[in-house]
Design a protein around this motif. Sequence first.
Motif, short mmCIF file in Angstrom:
data_model
loop_
_atom_site.label_atom_id
_atom_site.label_comp_id
_atom_site.label_asym_id
_atom_site.label_seq_id
_atom_site.Cartn_x
_atom_site.Cartn_y
_atom_site.Cartn_z
N LEU A 153 -40.50 69.15 24.81
CA LEU A 153 -41.26 68.19 25.59
C LEU A 153 -42.33 67.47 24.78
O LEU A 153 -42.58 66.27 25.00
CB LEU A 153 -41.92 68.92 26.77
N GLU A 154 -42.97 68.16 23.85
CA GLU A 154 -44.11 67.59 23.14
C GLU A 154 -43.81 66.27 22.45
O GLU A 154 -44.59 65.31 22.56
CB GLU A 154 -44.66 68.60 22.14
N PRO A 155 -42.69 66.12 21.72
CA PRO A 155 -42.44 64.85 21.01
C PRO A 155 -42.21 63.66 21.94
O PRO A 155 -42.32 62.51 21.50
CB PRO A 155 -41.17 65.16 20.19
N ILE A 156 -41.88 63.92 23.21
CA ILE A 156 -41.55 62.81 24.12
C ILE A 156 -42.53 62.74 25.29
O ILE A 156 -42.26 62.07 26.28
CB ILE A 156 -40.12 62.97 24.67
N ALA A 157 -43.69 63.39 25.15
CA ALA A 157 -44.64 63.47 26.26
C ALA A 157 -45.08 62.10 26.75
O ALA A 157 -45.30 61.88 27.95
CB ALA A 157 -45.85 64.31 25.86
N ALA A 158 -45.23 61.13 25.82
CA ALA A 158 -45.72 59.81 26.20
C ALA A 158 -44.60 58.78 26.32
O ALA A 158 -44.87 57.59 26.56
CB ALA A 158 -46.75 59.33 25.17
N ASP A 159 -43.36 59.21 26.20
CA ASP A 159 -42.24 58.27 26.21
C ASP A 159 -41.78 57.94 27.63
O ASP A 159 -42.04 58.68 28.58
CB ASP A 159 -41.05 58.84 25.42
N ILE A 160 -41.10 56.81 27.72
CA ILE A 160 -40.41 56.44 28.96
C ILE A 160 -38.91 56.52 28.66
O ILE A 160 -38.37 55.70 27.91
CB ILE A 160 -40.78 55.01 29.42
N GLY A 161 -38.24 57.48 29.24
CA GLY A 161 -36.83 57.69 28.96
C GLY A 161 -36.63 58.49 27.68
O GLY A 161 -37.58 58.75 26.92
N PHE A 162 -35.42 58.91 27.46
CA PHE A 162 -35.06 59.66 26.26
C PHE A 162 -34.55 58.68 25.21
O PHE A 162 -33.53 58.02 25.41
CB PHE A 162 -33.99 60.71 26.57
N GLY A 163 -35.26 58.58 24.13
CA GLY A 163 -34.90 57.62 23.09
C GLY A 163 -33.70 58.09 22.27
O GLY A 163 -33.17 59.19 22.48
N PRO A 164 -33.28 57.26 21.33
CA PRO A 164 -32.15 57.62 20.46
C PRO A 164 -32.41 58.93 19.71
O PRO A 164 -33.51 59.17 19.24
CB PRO A 164 -32.08 56.43 19.48
N GLY A 165 -31.41 59.75 19.66
CA GLY A 165 -31.54 61.02 18.95
C GLY A 165 -32.01 62.16 19.82
O GLY A 165 -32.06 63.31 19.36
#
Length: 206
Positions: free
Chosen positions: A45-57
Amino acid sequence: MTINDDHIRPMNFTSFAVERCIRVLVDGNGHFILPIDSRQVESILEPIAADIGFGPGFDYSLIETQIDGQSFAMVVEADRAQGALYVNGDYGGVWWRVVGYEDGFPNDPFVLATTDCQDSAQCTCMSLQRLLEPARVAVRVLDGAQIETVSNRPAEVLLLIESGDDCDDDEESQSELDSVSPWAGLKPEAAMVVPVKIQGLWDGTW
């Protein structure tokens, strides 16, 4: 439109808390949030905490879990999501919510605020929690005269000063008390009623 007050009641909150959540994006501009399951793997969760959607990879899935009748969310690796209940929406990042708990309903939190700022959620929660603290009032009296009154937060104070034989009968004392809202109904014995005005806020130390 007429509002029926018969079905409105005050909520008896006993505590407040901040819960970390996952925001779920739905069609259009809508969204809702679910608290994060305690079993969430933080390294996912930590690397994508501020993201919108699941990015590439990031081959992840957003699933919903149930614990004691409450819904929670987890982000898991896609190959481990088989058989799980997928959340009906898209991942929208980590959010926070402020909830209040009522007496007798430990598993039914009431959502009071939601935000993407952890500091804002914590500040709101701390402010609400202070409302549950007892009001502490100090009245300084010198030779029977009120000199100063301070409290740790806004409060209403009523002094009932016994005056022995000099006091009128109980009925007159009660009549005077009934005129001071919300103190109606108290039945002091032979007392003089003195509403007290708070003159300053207490600094937290006696």
